[in-house]
Design an enzyme around this catalytic site. Structure first.
Site, PDB file in Angstrom:
ATOM      1  N   LYS A 176       0.863  -1.183   0.000  1.00  0.00           N
ATOM      2  CA  LYS A 176       0.000   0.000   0.000  1.00  0.00           C
ATOM      3  C   LYS A 176       0.898   1.232   0.000  1.00  0.00           C
ATOM      4  CE  LYS A 176      -1.508   3.168   2.420  1.00  0.00           C
ATOM      5  NZ  LYS A 176      -1.556   4.315   1.526  1.00  0.00           N
ATOM      6  N   GLU A 216       9.507   1.064  10.731  1.00  0.00           N
ATOM      7  CA  GLU A 216      10.528   2.096  10.459  1.00  0.00           C
ATOM      8  C   GLU A 216       9.820   3.425  10.647  1.00  0.00           C
ATOM      9  OE1 GLU A 216      13.669   1.766   9.805  1.00  0.00           O
ATOM     10  OE2 GLU A 216      13.837  -0.374   9.424  1.00  0.00           O
ATOM     11  N   GLU A 236       9.750  16.329  14.477  1.00  0.00           N
ATOM     12  CA  GLU A 236      10.395  16.143  13.181  1.00  0.00           C
ATOM     13  C   GLU A 236       9.982  17.300  12.253  1.00  0.00           C
ATOM     14  OE1 GLU A 236       9.047  12.477  11.541  1.00  0.00           O
ATOM     15  OE2 GLU A 236      10.993  12.028  10.661  1.00  0.00           O
ATOM     16  N   CYS A 269      13.612  10.671   6.934  1.00  0.00           N
ATOM     17  CA  CYS A 269      13.532  10.294   8.359  1.00  0.00           C
ATOM     18  C   CYS A 269      14.910  10.412   9.001  1.00  0.00           C
ATOM     19  CB  CYS A 269      13.011   8.879   8.484  1.00  0.00           C
ATOM     20  SG  CYS A 269      13.922   7.726   7.462  1.00  0.00           S
TER      21      CYS A 269
HETATM   22  P1  NAP Z   1       2.394   8.558   7.547  1.00  0.00           P
HETATM   23  O1  NAP Z   1       1.373   9.615   7.545  1.00  0.00           O
HETATM   24  O2  NAP Z   1       2.577   7.767   8.793  1.00  0.00           O
HETATM   25  O3  NAP Z   1       2.007   7.588   6.330  1.00  0.00           O
HETATM   26  C1  NAP Z   1       2.790   6.484   5.973  1.00  0.00           C
HETATM   27  C2  NAP Z   1       1.925   5.455   5.285  1.00  0.00           C
HETATM   28  O4  NAP Z   1       0.947   4.988   6.207  1.00  0.00           O
HETATM   29  C3  NAP Z   1       1.155   5.997   4.086  1.00  0.00           C
HETATM   30  O5  NAP Z   1       1.053   4.993   3.113  1.00  0.00           O
HETATM   31  C4  NAP Z   1      -0.198   6.302   4.691  1.00  0.00           C
HETATM   32  O6  NAP Z   1      -1.253   6.298   3.766  1.00  0.00           O
HETATM   33  C5  NAP Z   1      -0.352   5.142   5.650  1.00  0.00           C
HETATM   34  N1  NAP Z   1      -1.320   5.393   6.705  1.00  0.00           N
HETATM   35  C6  NAP Z   1      -1.665   6.565   7.280  1.00  0.00           C
HETATM   36  N2  NAP Z   1      -2.592   6.358   8.217  1.00  0.00           N
HETATM   37  C7  NAP Z   1      -2.856   5.020   8.237  1.00  0.00           C
HETATM   38  C8  NAP Z   1      -3.740   4.191   8.992  1.00  0.00           C
HETATM   39  N3  NAP Z   1      -4.544   4.675   9.930  1.00  0.00           N
HETATM   40  N4  NAP Z   1      -3.727   2.859   8.745  1.00  0.00           N
HETATM   41  C9  NAP Z   1      -2.922   2.341   7.802  1.00  0.00           C
HETATM   42  N5  NAP Z   1      -2.064   3.076   7.059  1.00  0.00           N
HETATM   43  C10 NAP Z   1      -2.026   4.404   7.278  1.00  0.00           C
HETATM   44  O7  NAP Z   1       3.828   9.089   7.172  1.00  0.00           O
HETATM   45  P2  NAP Z   1       4.237   9.991   5.935  1.00  0.00           P
HETATM   46  O8  NAP Z   1       3.827  11.378   6.229  1.00  0.00           O
HETATM   47  O9  NAP Z   1       3.790   9.369   4.665  1.00  0.00           O
HETATM   48  O10 NAP Z   1       5.823   9.846   5.969  1.00  0.00           O
HETATM   49  C11 NAP Z   1       6.618  10.611   6.774  1.00  0.00           C
HETATM   50  C12 NAP Z   1       7.011   9.842   8.026  1.00  0.00           C
HETATM   51  O11 NAP Z   1       7.654   8.627   7.676  1.00  0.00           O
HETATM   52  C13 NAP Z   1       8.024  10.605   8.859  1.00  0.00           C
HETATM   53  O12 NAP Z   1       7.693  10.518  10.223  1.00  0.00           O
HETATM   54  C14 NAP Z   1       9.325   9.878   8.576  1.00  0.00           C
HETATM   55  O13 NAP Z   1      10.287   9.995   9.581  1.00  0.00           O
HETATM   56  C15 NAP Z   1       8.857   8.477   8.420  1.00  0.00           C
HETATM   57  N6  NAP Z   1       9.835   7.696   7.664  1.00  0.00           N
HETATM   58  C16 NAP Z   1      10.578   6.777   8.337  1.00  0.00           C
HETATM   59  C17 NAP Z   1      11.537   6.058   7.661  1.00  0.00           C
HETATM   60  C18 NAP Z   1      12.368   5.034   8.381  1.00  0.00           C
HETATM   61  O14 NAP Z   1      12.975   4.224   7.703  1.00  0.00           O
HETATM   62  N7  NAP Z   1      12.425   5.025   9.706  1.00  0.00           N
HETATM   63  C19 NAP Z   1      11.737   6.252   6.294  1.00  0.00           C
HETATM   64  C20 NAP Z   1      10.967   7.205   5.630  1.00  0.00           C
HETATM   65  C21 NAP Z   1      10.010   7.912   6.338  1.00  0.00           C
HETATM   66  P3  NAP Z   1      -1.809   7.672   3.136  1.00  0.00           P
HETATM   67  O15 NAP Z   1      -0.758   8.164   2.251  1.00  0.00           O
HETATM   68  O16 NAP Z   1      -3.035   7.269   2.419  1.00  0.00           O
HETATM   69  O17 NAP Z   1      -2.075   8.590   4.295  1.00  0.00           O
END
Ligand code: NAP
Length: 484
Positions: free
Chosen positions: A182, A258, A389, A292
């Site tokens: 997804k 992650e 962040e 991240c």
């Molecule tokens: P996010 O809002 O948590 O979304 C990540 C993924 O989860 C998206 O596909 C999102 O779908 C989905 N999602 C959101 N709410 C959900 C729910 N209730 N149930 C199931 N899936 C759900 O994060 P983001 O804004 O896309 O990415 C930024 C974050 O990712 C930052 O905090 C960053 O640090 C972290 N990150 C971490 C790493 C690592 O390796 N540690 C790497 C890259 C990024 P939708 O797009 O449809 O909302």
């Protein structure tokens, strides 16, 4: 270089289910936007729970045969997929820039990095091993094997549209697992194009499904609750990660997480300051600051703080901002208006509490979600930007006195993904490297991601590791056979 319309026209816009492009069961679609001008790039199918169920049926059906496929064959398919991605390097790079906004040079970097997981795990697929030993009691023998964990749900973020997917898909396939992906709603196109590559590389029907949606919880909730799903791997924010862990706990589902970071970048008094500024630019500005691993807080020994601030400001001020596919652009737009507003709010909060703006500091009106490279100094300890962040091109600088204070301030966070230190003293580098509470530490280096290294965090930054030789373990179960 292909043009924008040609590359957009080449993207499959249906769901990938059962090795085919299919519309959503209810026929719904959603638009994908270019963050550089807010215009619609194309529409893609929007998966709902019925599509999720169909994809899981296909994954469950394909699982035994894929697990039984010789590791060498799985490896060859992954290796072909690496070749095909590299063969379409221009398409993938432009597409990523169009849907995510990062400068083209960064997108090329991600194509190479993201594709490399396919090659790396092709090589790891044939090295899944076990262990044999006689029991110390002399009363039996012990055989330890590793088996694929089974159908896996992979949820990925928008900031690295290719690499965050391949860092999960490649080890899962190498281990013999089927996968449902997804992708983020903002950036589904790169993953849909990867779906074409995987089919062309010979991935059998049902082994990989790709399910873009605007209803993440509605699609993934029933999948996580389904007893046939055996693994959840997630990259994204800590908040969503915690909610998913709660759901997964109801089934004691295997998870890899992650999550978010708040990386400190610590410059000691004995650092090579020019090298530290080079490293700071890389650690801060890679991916528009939307990584991240991005340096979130710059803690600089007070004896060198003014000089470091001046040098970093000069470099940040000279960056050229614009649409990522325009020549010479070094900073693209942020992913969305919401993200721009969130960066702006953190900067305003810091300034209201007394931080000094050296460059940038406010977004200009206009189309596209641009935010200028910004340097803040004298950021007070209670500013939100030191705790949350930023995910944008903002460097927040504070001072400290001496090594112990530098370590203490770096560790003052509930996150523990990446940290960076600059020092010329090897003893200090090793001492501080050990004392820092984070999964990864860059020592005199501003970029740490490497396909061969274990990527992941401690504390609230996650569970498990991706890449390296560790990455495949997340998709394997250990079994012990007791022999007479
Ligand atoms: P996010 O809002 O948590 O979304 C990540 C993924 O989860 C998206 O596909 C999102 O779908 C989905 N999602 C959101 N709410 C959900 C729910 N209730 N149930 C199931 N899936 C759900 O994060 P983001 O804004 O896309 O990415 C930024 C974050 O990712 C930052 O905090 C960053 O640090 C972290 N990150 C971490 C790493 C690592 O390796 N540690 C790497 C890259 C990024 P939708 O797009 O449809 O909302």
């Amino acid at each position: 270089m292909p043009d924008r319309d040609t590359v957009i026209a080449s993207v499959p816009t249906g769901l990938w289910v059962g090795g085919e492009q299919v519309p959503a069961v209810d026929g719904r679609t959603f638009p994908v936007f270019d963050p550089a001008d807010g215009q619609v790039l194309t529409e893609v199918a929007a998966a709902g729970s019925a599509d999720g169920a169909r994809a899981l049926d296909a994954a469950v059906k394909a699982q035994p045969e894929w697990a039984a496929t010789p590791a060498r064959e799985r490896a060859e398919i992954l290796r072909r997929a690496w070749e095909l991605v590299i063969g379409r390097r221009d398409d993938f790079a432009l597409l990523m820039t169009l849907e995510m906004g990062k400068p083209l040079a960064e997108s090329y970097g991600e194509v190479d990095y993201g594709a490399e997981f396919l090659r790396w795990f092709a090589e790891e697929a044939v090295r899944i091993n076990g262990r044999y030993l006689p029991s110390p009691s002399g009363k039996g023998r012990i055989l330890v094997t590793r088996e694929p964990v089974g159908p896996t749900l992979a949820i990925t973020p928008w900031n690295f549209p290719l690499a965050m997917g391949t860092r999960k898909i490649a080890p899962a396939l190498a281990a013999g697992c089927t996968v449902l992906v997804k992708p983020a709603a903002e950036t589904p196109l790169t993953m849909l194009l990867l779906g074409r590559v995987l089919v062309d590389a010979g991935v059998p029907p049902g082994v990989v499904s790709i399910l873009p949606t605007t209803d993440a919880a509605g699609l993934t909730g029933p999948l996580i609750a389904d007893t046939r799903l055996r693994k959840l791997t997630f990259t994204g924010s800590t908040g969503v990660g915690k909610a998913l862990l709660e759901k997964a706990s109801q089934r004691v589902l295997r998870t890899s997480m992650e999550l978010g970071g708040n990386a400190p970048f610590v410059v000691f008094a004995d650092a090579d300051l020019d090298a530290a500024v080079d490293g700071a630019m890389a650690a801060k500005m890679r991916n528009n600051g939307e990584a991240c691993t991005a340096a979130n807080r710059f803690h600089v020994d007070n004896t060198v703080r003014a000089e470091f601030t001046a040098k970093l400001t000069e470099r940040m001020r000279s960056l050229r901002m614009g649409p990522g596919h325009h020549n010479g652009v070094e900073v693209g737009p942020l992913i969305s208006e919401k993200q721009r507003a969130s960066v702006d709010a953190l900067v305003r909060d810091a300034v209201e509490r007394g931080a000094v703006v050296h460059t940038g500091g406010a977004s200009e009106p206009g189309s596209g979600y641009f935010y200028p490279p910004t340097v803040l100094s004298d950021v007070p300890a209670d500013a939100r930007i030191l705790r949350e962040e930023v995910f944008g091109p903002v460097a927040a600088i504070t001072g400290f006195d001496g090594e112990a204070a530098g370590v203490a301030v770096a560790n003052n966070t509930e996150f523990g993904l990446a940290a960076y230190i600059y020092t010329r003293d090897l003893e200090r580098a090793l001492r501080v490297g050990a004392a820092l509470e984070s999964g990864m530490v860059g020592i005199n280096r501003g970029v740490i991601s490497d396909v061969a290294a274990p990527f992941g965090g401690i504390k609230e930054s996650g569970l498990g590791r991706e890449a390296g030789t560790e990455g495949i373990e997340e998709y394997l179960e250990v079994k012990y056979l007791a022999l007479p």
